[in-house]
Design an enzyme around this catalytic site. Structure first.
Site, mmCIF file in Angstrom:
data_model
loop_
_atom_site.group_PDB
_atom_site.id
_atom_site.type_symbol
_atom_site.label_atom_id
_atom_site.label_comp_id
_atom_site.label_asym_id
_atom_site.label_seq_id
_atom_site.Cartn_x
_atom_site.Cartn_y
_atom_site.Cartn_z
ATOM 1 N N GLY A 12 7.688 7.806 -1.234
ATOM 2 C CA GLY A 12 8.136 8.930 -0.427
ATOM 3 C C GLY A 12 9.642 8.963 -0.295
ATOM 4 N N ASN A 13 10.274 7.777 -0.373
ATOM 5 C CA ASN A 13 11.735 7.736 -0.293
ATOM 6 C C ASN A 13 12.386 8.289 -1.557
ATOM 7 O OD1 ASN A 13 12.332 6.667 2.298
ATOM 8 N ND2 ASN A 13 11.535 4.704 1.638
#
Length: 314
Positions: A12-13
């Site tokens: 997700g980063n």
């Protein structure tokens, strides 16, 4: 269609760069850059299953629900609902990015997103020891206040970016509809699945029930790679290769390591929790369960046939 089947995991980063605040346009731009890197595989006809993390996104959704409860009296949704919400949203962006990228390059591939549920054991010890970071970073002082006020747990980020809320992260035991995921990939469709590690559910015989947890996406996708018989398992991160003594004068990159070496380096503490350690464990799981090769690298390196750190059986 190319006979090779690959499973690709990115965090997700990867949708959140330094200085960004998770706006839709920022995330979509980052997704499109990753999809551009993956388009060469798509052009070669490689069968592809793409999964993603959702730590920052699901944390923000939890905050939105909490704000709605406090300001408007709306019912705050449970964590499994929020995981499903981010699966749909991020799946849409990845599907959108891959479809536009393939169309612009004349690549005839369909793209489909499947909402995925993953079975966990409700008695998993992880429920008593939350470790999975979600949401934004806070100062230590803010984390202490939130922990006392809400009874939540916060851990310091290993990269020094602040403190984040942590939730239970049980081991994935099986992926519902994995046969359908493989069927779609085998017929040439690019499949986005097991997003955010999947929505955690427990099997109660003739009934499944969602539980409050965020499954590690690398481990869940390693399980998916095993179940579909993937030839390669890619874990995309923000470094070109795995390193020993990371970010020190003694830093050394690794080109190719065995599972035994990976276990040794892990035991020696070379890989930080919440960072590289879960990726190494996922690679070990994939190889020990019969997988051929796991590649950990940056998406920008995918054009290089010898990119990344390659983890193999021996």
């Amino acid at each position: 269609m190319n006979q090779k089947l690959v499973v690709i995991a990115f965090g997700g980063n990867a949708l959140l760069r330094k200085g960004e605040n998770l706006s839709y346009q920022e995330q979509l731009r980052n997704v499109e850059q990753i999809c551009d890197q993956l388009s060469a595989m798509a052009a070669d006809g490689v069968r592809m299953i793409i999964g993603h993390g959702n730590g920052p996104q699901v944390g923000n959704v939890l905050l939105q629900h909490e704000a709605g409860r406090q300001v408007f009296g709306l019912e705050a949704m449970p964590l499994d609902f929020c995981v499903a919400e981010t699966q749909g949203a991020l799946g849409y962006m990845i599907e959108h990015g891959m479809r536009n990228m393939t169309l612009s390059k004349g690549i005839d591939r369909r793209v489909v997103t499947l909402l995925s549920q993953v079975i966990v054991d409700e008695k998993d010890s992880a429920f008593g020891n939350p470790t999975k970071p979600v949401g934004p970073f806070y100062s230590k002082e803010q984390a202490v206040v939130f922990a006392q006020r809400k009874g939540e747990t916060y851990h310091c980020d290993p990269k020094g970016r602040g403190w984040r809320k942590v939730v239970a992260s049980p081991k994935p035991l099986g992926i519902l509809n994995v046969e359908l995921i493989k069927q779609l990939a085998d017929q040439g469709d690019i499949v986005v699945a097991v997003g955010g590690g999947g929505v955690a559910v427990v099997d109660e015989g003739r009934h499944y029930r969602g539980v409050e947890a965020v499954i590690d996406k690398d481990l869940a996708l390693a399980c998916a790679a095993v179940e579909v018989g993937a030839d390669e398992f890619y874990i995309l991160t923000d470094v070109a290769k795995v390193c020993l003594h990371f970010n020190t004068p003694q830093e050394r990159t690794l080109d190719r390591i065995t599972v035994a070496e990976a276990k040794q380096y892990l035991a020696e503490g070379h890989f930080a929790e919440g960072s590289m350690a879960p990726k190494i464990r996922a690679a070990i799981h994939y190889i020990e369960a019969g997988g051929k090769e796991c590649i950990i690298t940056d998406a920008a390196e995918l054009h290089n046939p010898s990119c990344g750190t390659r983890i193999v059986a021996e």
